[in-house]
Design a protein around this motif. Structure first.
Motif, PDB file in Angstrom:
ATOM      1  N   LEU A  32      -4.665 -23.737  36.210  1.00  0.00           N
ATOM      2  CA  LEU A  32      -5.618 -22.768  35.672  1.00  0.00           C
ATOM      3  C   LEU A  32      -5.540 -22.765  34.149  1.00  0.00           C
ATOM      4  CD1 LEU A  32      -5.821 -21.910  38.602  1.00  0.00           C
ATOM      5  CD2 LEU A  32      -5.677 -19.556  37.885  1.00  0.00           C
ATOM      6  N   ASP A  34       2.418 -24.638  29.660  1.00  0.00           N
ATOM      7  CA  ASP A  34       2.563 -25.055  28.263  1.00  0.00           C
ATOM      8  C   ASP A  34       4.060 -25.198  27.984  1.00  0.00           C
ATOM      9  OD1 ASP A  34      -0.367 -24.713  27.433  1.00  0.00           O
ATOM     10  OD2 ASP A  34       0.105 -22.780  28.302  1.00  0.00           O
ATOM     11  N   VAL A  49       0.407 -21.742  37.596  1.00  0.00           N
ATOM     12  CA  VAL A  49      -0.479 -21.371  38.707  1.00  0.00           C
ATOM     13  C   VAL A  49      -1.616 -22.399  38.747  1.00  0.00           C
ATOM     14  CG1 VAL A  49      -2.016 -19.597  39.641  1.00  0.00           C
ATOM     15  CG2 VAL A  49       0.101 -18.940  38.464  1.00  0.00           C
ATOM     16  N   HIS A 103      -2.486 -16.118  33.826  1.00  0.00           N
ATOM     17  CA  HIS A 103      -2.091 -14.974  32.997  1.00  0.00           C
ATOM     18  C   HIS A 103      -1.650 -13.816  33.904  1.00  0.00           C
ATOM     19  CE1 HIS A 103      -5.335 -16.862  30.336  1.00  0.00           C
ATOM     20  NE2 HIS A 103      -4.256 -16.947  29.594  1.00  0.00           N
ATOM     21  N   MET A 123      -4.598 -15.633  24.733  1.00  0.00           N
ATOM     22  CA  MET A 123      -5.819 -15.761  23.935  1.00  0.00           C
ATOM     23  C   MET A 123      -7.028 -15.273  24.742  1.00  0.00           C
ATOM     24  SD  MET A 123      -5.209 -19.045  21.532  1.00  0.00           S
ATOM     25  CE  MET A 123      -5.532 -20.334  22.703  1.00  0.00           C
ATOM     26  N   PHE A 125       6.006 -16.356  29.187  1.00  0.00           N
ATOM     27  CA  PHE A 125       5.214 -17.526  28.800  1.00  0.00           C
ATOM     28  C   PHE A 125       5.119 -18.468  29.993  1.00  0.00           C
ATOM     29  CE2 PHE A 125       7.108 -15.778  25.022  1.00  0.00           C
ATOM     30  CZ  PHE A 125       6.079 -15.811  24.091  1.00  0.00           C
ATOM     31  N   GLY A 126       4.029 -19.222  30.050  1.00  0.00           N
ATOM     32  CA  GLY A 126       3.787 -20.086  31.204  1.00  0.00           C
ATOM     33  C   GLY A 126       4.397 -21.466  31.037  1.00  0.00           C
TER      34      GLY A 126
HETATM   35  P1  AMP Z   1      -3.264 -18.814  26.637  1.00  0.00           P
HETATM   36  O1  AMP Z   1      -4.165 -17.630  26.796  1.00  0.00           O
HETATM   37  O2  AMP Z   1      -3.853 -20.096  27.116  1.00  0.00           O
HETATM   38  O3  AMP Z   1      -2.688 -18.912  25.228  1.00  0.00           O
HETATM   39  O4  AMP Z   1      -2.018 -18.560  27.583  1.00  0.00           O
HETATM   40  C1  AMP Z   1      -1.254 -17.392  27.498  1.00  0.00           C
HETATM   41  C2  AMP Z   1      -0.011 -17.556  28.339  1.00  0.00           C
HETATM   42  O5  AMP Z   1      -0.372 -17.787  29.688  1.00  0.00           O
HETATM   43  C3  AMP Z   1       0.832 -18.758  27.892  1.00  0.00           C
HETATM   44  O6  AMP Z   1       2.210 -18.411  27.977  1.00  0.00           O
HETATM   45  C4  AMP Z   1       0.465 -19.808  28.903  1.00  0.00           C
HETATM   46  O7  AMP Z   1       1.476 -20.789  29.106  1.00  0.00           O
HETATM   47  C5  AMP Z   1       0.270 -18.965  30.147  1.00  0.00           C
HETATM   48  N1  AMP Z   1      -0.582 -19.680  31.101  1.00  0.00           N
HETATM   49  C6  AMP Z   1      -1.792 -20.241  30.879  1.00  0.00           C
HETATM   50  N2  AMP Z   1      -2.249 -20.868  31.986  1.00  0.00           N
HETATM   51  C7  AMP Z   1      -1.292 -20.711  32.938  1.00  0.00           C
HETATM   52  C8  AMP Z   1      -1.156 -21.139  34.301  1.00  0.00           C
HETATM   53  N3  AMP Z   1      -2.095 -21.870  34.897  1.00  0.00           N
HETATM   54  N4  AMP Z   1      -0.042 -20.782  34.962  1.00  0.00           N
HETATM   55  C9  AMP Z   1       0.926 -20.053  34.364  1.00  0.00           C
HETATM   56  N5  AMP Z   1       0.861 -19.610  33.087  1.00  0.00           N
HETATM   57  C10 AMP Z   1      -0.227 -19.943  32.377  1.00  0.00           C
END
Ligand code: AMP
Length: 269
Positions: free
Chosen positions: A182, A148, A174, A35, A28, A144-145
């Protein structure tokens, strides 16, 4: 790096065959090193990498959260390019939801606990947009992280249930040096909230039980949505002001050492 604002343009590029095995990182935006770690892995493992930036309204249950979601397009493009992304996909709602969200992907069990029990319709929005994006991009691998984790598990389940031809790859969380995971939403923390935020992770890591962790966090000014351990993994969500933090940790002896002491000492005080 190509910025693709049209879904049909991306499909045309994919069909041309020039992208080879595609690695896909859906986000997003407001990109950070979390990311970045997904992007780096995708660049290493695939012929080309597609990054999507789309703040998906169907997964937001709170209009203010959606309105305040950080927007950093220019910085995002610079970071993406420096990490080797080939295509940034930035679709509009009208393109992604030609059905106006009449069709959706629903899951009946794990999507209704933890975050699903506190954010009405959240995972239906997530699964639906990920299904659409996977069908558009058709990646060999999608990243995917683990931050989540519930989302990651639900996406793995959906990909298996619908025989989607992509491999789902989970990547480690991370963290900042002080332990805070993060997150784009961290940008909306005040300086004082940012100072307090790592206590969320530290509390999750203790060997105290879930209710005690929730009680400590409440005492410290967090508004706790839930703290719940399932199969040795502790999941939590809590607000600091308007910012909702989520995290999860594996509760095993190795992890609990050290960081626990801080919070446990506070409890004893
Ligand atoms: P988002 O932009 O928040 O929807 O996240 C996009 C992707 O990045 C998702 O798969 C999240 O799980 C992953 N993500 C967000 N924050 C982190 C983090 N701190 N460490 C690893 N992956 C992350």
């Amino acid at each position: 790096m190509k910025i693709c604002k049209s879904i049909s343009e991306l499909i045309k590029l994919r069909r041309s065959g020039g992208l080879g095995d595609i690695g896909f990182v859906p986000t997003m935006g407001a990109l950070h090193s979390g990311h970045g770690s997904l992007i780096q892995r995708s660049v290493e493992e695939n012929d080309s990498t597609v990054l999507s930036i789309y703040v998906n309204p169907t997964q937001f249950d709170n209009a203010d959260d959606l309105a305040n979601y950080p927007d950093k397009n220019q910085a995002d493009h610079t970071l993406a390019e420096s990490l080797g992304v080939d295509i940034v996909l930035m679709p509009t709602y009208e393109q992604l939801y030609p059905d106006l969200y009449r069709y959706f992907v629903d899951e009946k069990e794990f999507s209704h606990v933890l975050c699903g029990a506190h954010r009405e319709g959240h995972f239906t929005g997530v699964l639906t947009v990920v299904m659409k994006l996977l069908n558009i991009v058709r990646p060999a691998r999608a990243y995917f992280g683990d931050k989540d984790q519930q989302q990651l598990k639900l996406i793995e389940g959906m990909v298996a249930a619908f025989f989607l031809d992509s491999q789902v790859i989970g990547c480690a969380t991370v963290r900042e040096q002080d332990g805070l995971a993060l997150s784009s939403r961290n940008l909306n923390l005040t300086a004082e909230q940012r100072r307090q935020a790592p206590n969320f992770y530290k509390a999750l890591m203790t060997s105290l039980d879930d209710d005690e962790v929730a009680a400590i966090l409440s005492q410290e000014g967090f508004k706790v949505d839930y703290i719940q351990t399932i199969n040795s993994r502790r999941y939590g969500a809590a607000f600091l002001g308007p910012v909702r933090l989520i995290d999860n940790v594996e509760l095993n002896a190795g992890l609990n050492v050290g960081l626990n002491n801080d919070v446990q000492r506070k409890v004893a005080q």
